[in-house]
Design a protein around this motif. Structure first.
Motif, PDB file in Angstrom:
ATOM      1  N   LYS A  80      11.786   4.533 -10.094  1.00 36.61           N
ATOM      2  CA  LYS A  80      10.766   5.104 -10.977  1.00 36.61           C
ATOM      3  C   LYS A  80       9.512   5.464 -10.183  1.00 36.61           C
ATOM      4  CE  LYS A  80       8.513   4.180 -15.438  1.00 36.61           C
ATOM      5  NZ  LYS A  80       8.068   5.516 -15.550  1.00 36.61           N
ATOM      6  N   LEU A  81       9.146   4.592  -9.246  1.00 34.93           N
ATOM      7  CA  LEU A  81       7.974   4.868  -8.405  1.00 34.93           C
ATOM      8  C   LEU A  81       8.202   6.124  -7.567  1.00 34.93           C
ATOM      9  CD1 LEU A  81       5.183   4.056  -7.264  1.00 34.93           C
ATOM     10  CD2 LEU A  81       6.396   2.623  -5.619  1.00 34.93           C
ATOM     11  N   ASP A  82       9.396   6.266  -6.992  1.00 35.33           N
ATOM     12  CA  ASP A  82       9.703   7.459  -6.193  1.00 35.33           C
ATOM     13  C   ASP A  82       9.625   8.723  -7.036  1.00 35.33           C
ATOM     14  OD1 ASP A  82      10.091   5.976  -3.915  1.00 35.33           O
ATOM     15  OD2 ASP A  82      12.295   5.954  -4.052  1.00 35.33           O
ATOM     16  N   LYS A  83      10.115   8.617  -8.260  1.00 37.74           N
ATOM     17  CA  LYS A  83      10.113   9.773  -9.153  1.00 37.74           C
ATOM     18  C   LYS A  83       8.694  10.154  -9.583  1.00 37.74           C
ATOM     19  CE  LYS A  83      13.607   9.198 -11.940  1.00 37.74           C
ATOM     20  NZ  LYS A  83      14.276   8.811 -13.190  1.00 37.74           N
ATOM     21  N   ASP A  84       7.855   9.140  -9.823  1.00 37.50           N
ATOM     22  CA  ASP A  84       6.515   9.370 -10.366  1.00 37.50           C
ATOM     23  C   ASP A  84       5.435   9.543  -9.295  1.00 37.50           C
ATOM     24  OD1 ASP A  84       7.753   9.032 -12.800  1.00 37.50           O
ATOM     25  OD2 ASP A  84       6.976   7.001 -13.138  1.00 37.50           O
ATOM     26  N   THR A  85       5.773   9.396  -8.041  1.00 36.25           N
ATOM     27  CA  THR A  85       4.771   9.409  -6.963  1.00 36.25           C
ATOM     28  C   THR A  85       3.896  10.663  -7.000  1.00 36.25           C
ATOM     29  OG1 THR A  85       6.121   8.028  -5.512  1.00 36.25           O
ATOM     30  CG2 THR A  85       4.472   9.374  -4.447  1.00 36.25           C
ATOM     31  N   ALA A  86       4.478  11.804  -7.258  1.00 38.05           N
ATOM     32  CA  ALA A  86       3.730  13.062  -7.225  1.00 38.05           C
ATOM     33  C   ALA A  86       2.686  13.146  -8.338  1.00 38.05           C
ATOM     34  CB  ALA A  86       4.684  14.249  -7.326  1.00 38.05           C
ATOM     35  N   VAL A  87       2.917  12.517  -9.474  1.00 42.13           N
ATOM     36  CA  VAL A  87       2.002  12.646 -10.612  1.00 42.13           C
ATOM     37  C   VAL A  87       1.073  11.446 -10.767  1.00 42.13           C
ATOM     38  CG1 VAL A  87       3.511  14.212 -11.895  1.00 42.13           C
ATOM     39  CG2 VAL A  87       3.717  11.735 -12.230  1.00 42.13           C
ATOM     40  N   LEU A  88       1.244  10.413  -9.962  1.00 40.71           N
ATOM     41  CA  LEU A  88       0.413   9.210 -10.092  1.00 40.71           C
ATOM     42  C   LEU A  88      -0.886   9.347  -9.303  1.00 40.71           C
ATOM     43  CD1 LEU A  88       2.950   6.246  -9.707  1.00 40.71           C
ATOM     44  CD2 LEU A  88       1.702   6.887 -11.749  1.00 40.71           C
ATOM     45  N   ALA A  89      -1.908   8.737  -9.842  1.00 41.92           N
ATOM     46  CA  ALA A  89      -3.172   8.647  -9.110  1.00 41.92           C
ATOM     47  C   ALA A  89      -2.962   7.655  -7.968  1.00 41.92           C
ATOM     48  CB  ALA A  89      -4.280   8.158 -10.041  1.00 41.92           C
ATOM     49  N   ASP A  90      -3.767   7.768  -6.915  1.00 44.97           N
ATOM     50  CA  ASP A  90      -3.628   6.899  -5.743  1.00 44.97           C
ATOM     51  C   ASP A  90      -3.673   5.413  -6.113  1.00 44.97           C
ATOM     52  OD1 ASP A  90      -3.028   8.282  -3.503  1.00 44.97           O
ATOM     53  OD2 ASP A  90      -5.036   8.206  -2.607  1.00 44.97           O
ATOM     54  N   ALA A  91      -4.594   5.029  -6.967  1.00 48.11           N
ATOM     55  CA  ALA A  91      -4.750   3.619  -7.346  1.00 48.11           C
ATOM     56  C   ALA A  91      -3.511   3.120  -8.087  1.00 48.11           C
ATOM     57  CB  ALA A  91      -5.998   3.442  -8.210  1.00 48.11           C
ATOM     58  N   ASP A  92      -2.977   3.933  -8.999  1.00 44.78           N
ATOM     59  CA  ASP A  92      -1.776   3.546  -9.741  1.00 44.78           C
ATOM     60  C   ASP A  92      -0.564   3.451  -8.811  1.00 44.78           C
ATOM     61  OD1 ASP A  92      -3.044   3.344 -12.182  1.00 44.78           O
ATOM     62  OD2 ASP A  92      -2.577   5.409 -12.791  1.00 44.78           O
ATOM     63  N   ARG A  93      -0.428   4.406  -7.896  1.00 49.50           N
ATOM     64  CA  ARG A  93       0.693   4.398  -6.952  1.00 49.50           C
ATOM     65  C   ARG A  93       0.637   3.156  -6.068  1.00 49.50           C
ATOM     66  NH1 ARG A  93       0.619   5.730  -2.053  1.00 49.50           N
ATOM     67  NH2 ARG A  93      -1.202   7.053  -2.142  1.00 49.50           N
ATOM     68  N   GLN A  94      -0.535   2.809  -5.558  1.00 52.77           N
ATOM     69  CA  GLN A  94      -0.691   1.619  -4.699  1.00 52.77           C
ATOM     70  C   GLN A  94      -0.400   0.333  -5.487  1.00 52.77           C
ATOM     71  OE1 GLN A  94      -4.608   1.904  -3.020  1.00 52.77           O
ATOM     72  NE2 GLN A  94      -3.982   3.392  -1.455  1.00 52.77           N
ATOM     73  N   ARG A  95      -0.884   0.289  -6.729  1.00 49.73           N
ATOM     74  CA  ARG A  95      -0.649  -0.899  -7.562  1.00 49.73           C
ATOM     75  C   ARG A  95       0.840  -1.097  -7.793  1.00 49.73           C
ATOM     76  NH1 ARG A  95       0.607  -1.174 -12.589  1.00 49.73           N
ATOM     77  NH2 ARG A  95      -0.051   0.932 -13.090  1.00 49.73           N
ATOM     78  N   ARG A  96       1.542  -0.020  -8.122  1.00 47.42           N
ATOM     79  CA  ARG A  96       2.985  -0.131  -8.368  1.00 47.42           C
ATOM     80  C   ARG A  96       3.756  -0.437  -7.080  1.00 47.42           C
ATOM     81  NH1 ARG A  96       4.363   4.723 -12.475  1.00 47.42           N
ATOM     82  NH2 ARG A  96       6.491   4.229 -11.827  1.00 47.42           N
ATOM     83  N   GLN A  97       3.312   0.116  -5.954  1.00 48.61           N
ATOM     84  CA  GLN A  97       3.952  -0.216  -4.673  1.00 48.61           C
ATOM     85  C   GLN A  97       3.795  -1.716  -4.367  1.00 48.61           C
ATOM     86  OE1 GLN A  97       1.930   2.559  -2.058  1.00 48.61           O
ATOM     87  NE2 GLN A  97       3.747   3.887  -1.926  1.00 48.61           N
ATOM     88  N   ARG A  98       2.592  -2.211  -4.654  1.00 48.47           N
ATOM     89  CA  ARG A  98       2.311  -3.637  -4.435  1.00 48.47           C
ATOM     90  C   ARG A  98       3.195  -4.505  -5.351  1.00 48.47           C
ATOM     91  NH1 ARG A  98      -2.816  -2.901  -3.873  1.00 48.47           N
ATOM     92  NH2 ARG A  98      -3.289  -3.056  -6.074  1.00 48.47           N
ATOM     93  N   GLU A  99       3.346  -4.082  -6.614  1.00 46.69           N
ATOM     94  CA  GLU A  99       4.199  -4.825  -7.555  1.00 46.69           C
ATOM     95  C   GLU A  99       5.645  -4.873  -7.060  1.00 46.69           C
ATOM     96  OE1 GLU A  99       3.812  -2.866 -11.328  1.00 46.69           O
ATOM     97  OE2 GLU A  99       1.812  -3.691 -11.725  1.00 46.69           O
ATOM     98  N   VAL A 100       6.134  -3.722  -6.595  1.00 45.13           N
ATOM     99  CA  VAL A 100       7.511  -3.664  -6.087  1.00 45.13           C
ATOM    100  C   VAL A 100       7.641  -4.544  -4.842  1.00 45.13           C
ATOM    101  CG1 VAL A 100       9.257  -2.173  -5.024  1.00 45.13           C
ATOM    102  CG2 VAL A 100       8.043  -1.393  -7.069  1.00 45.13           C
ATOM    103  N   ALA A 101       6.678  -4.482  -3.951  1.00 49.84           N
ATOM    104  CA  ALA A 101       6.715  -5.274  -2.720  1.00 49.84           C
ATOM    105  C   ALA A 101       6.641  -6.774  -3.034  1.00 49.84           C
ATOM    106  CB  ALA A 101       5.580  -4.863  -1.783  1.00 49.84           C
ATOM    107  N   ASP A 102       5.760  -7.147  -3.976  1.00 53.61           N
ATOM    108  CA  ASP A 102       5.643  -8.566  -4.357  1.00 53.61           C
ATOM    109  C   ASP A 102       6.945  -9.075  -4.973  1.00 53.61           C
ATOM    110  OD1 ASP A 102       3.035  -8.596  -3.456  1.00 53.61           O
ATOM    111  OD2 ASP A 102       2.127  -8.461  -5.468  1.00 53.61           O
ATOM    112  N   LEU A 103       7.519  -8.284  -5.860  1.00 58.04           N
ATOM    113  CA  LEU A 103       8.769  -8.673  -6.500  1.00 58.04           C
ATOM    114  C   LEU A 103       9.901  -8.757  -5.469  1.00 58.04           C
ATOM    115  CD1 LEU A 103       9.836  -9.446  -9.264  1.00 58.04           C
ATOM    116  CD2 LEU A 103      10.416  -7.045  -9.653  1.00 58.04           C
ATOM    117  N   ASP A 104       9.902  -7.845  -4.513  1.00 59.41           N
ATOM    118  CA  ASP A 104      10.923  -7.861  -3.469  1.00 59.41           C
ATOM    119  C   ASP A 104      10.791  -9.111  -2.586  1.00 59.41           C
ATOM    120  OD1 ASP A 104      13.159  -6.599  -2.082  1.00 59.41           O
ATOM    121  OD2 ASP A 104      11.739  -6.357  -0.425  1.00 59.41           O
ATOM    122  N   ARG A 105       9.560  -9.501  -2.259  1.00 52.23           N
ATOM    123  CA  ARG A 105       9.335 -10.736  -1.475  1.00 52.23           C
ATOM    124  C   ARG A 105       9.833 -11.967  -2.238  1.00 52.23           C
ATOM    125  NH1 ARG A 105       4.822  -8.246   0.420  1.00 52.23           N
ATOM    126  NH2 ARG A 105       3.497  -9.004  -1.249  1.00 52.23           N
TER     127      ARG A 105
END
Length: 175
Positions: A80-105
């Motif tokens: 979903k993050l890959d699909k939405d990357t183009a339309v997301l604001a920088d802050a939202d994209r970073q927040r979601r990347q962090r969520e995915v990274a935290d969940l992956d850890r």
């Protein structure tokens, strides 16, 4: 005369050695009774080993399913993050990347703990199966008067392989 005396001494020693060997020959002629057991096959195919495997599967199936669900959730979030990357604001994209990274850890940590716990329990269960197998092997050795039973060998002549007998005794004791 001095030259023959050491020769007589050596001949006497040789005669005594030959005599001792001849006297010991009947004792050495008694054949040693040797057998072999394939412990890998016992740990794979015996009823107690299969029962231990079923027990482990039951004990760890819930955690395994949870890990599989968590992996699917992470994959869905990343897609979903890959699909939405183009339309997301920088802050939202970073927040979601962090969520995915935290969940992956967290997933990696839980997966590592799961493997460690599973390996520890598998070792405990297999140790119990081996202990029971060793008791059966000792009983067979005493009953059949074996001098030596080998558990690990490069080659075993089927004539001395008693693995089937050990498995029959183990399986009979497990029912």
């Amino acid at each position: 005369m001095k030259t023959t005396f050491p020769l007589i001494k050596n001949l006497t020693a040789a005669a005594l050695t030959v005599g001792a060997l001849l006297a010991a020959a009947p004792a050495m002629a008694q054949e040693a009774r040797i057998a072999a057991v394939n412990s890998e096959r016992i740990l794979r195919d015996s009823v107690p080993a299969k029962q231990a495997q079923v027990k482990l599967e039951q004990e760890f199936s819930k955690r395994d399913r949870e890990l599989q669900d968590m992996a699917q959730k992470i994959k869905g979030m990343a897609d979903k993050l890959d699909k939405d990357t183009a339309v997301l604001a920088d802050a939202d994209r970073q927040r979601r990347q962090r969520e995915v990274a935290d969940l992956d850890r967290e997933f990696q940590r839980k997966q590592r703990e799961f493997r460690e716990d599973l390996n520890q329990r598998r070792n405990e269960e297999l140790a119990q199966v081996l202990e029971r197998a060793n008791r059966v092997i000792r009983q067979l050795a005493e009953q059949r008067k074996y001098d030596l039973i080998v558990q690990e060998a490069v080659y075993v002549n089927p004539r001395i392989d008693i693995t089937d007998d050990v498995m029959k005794a183990l399986n009979a004791g497990s029912k």
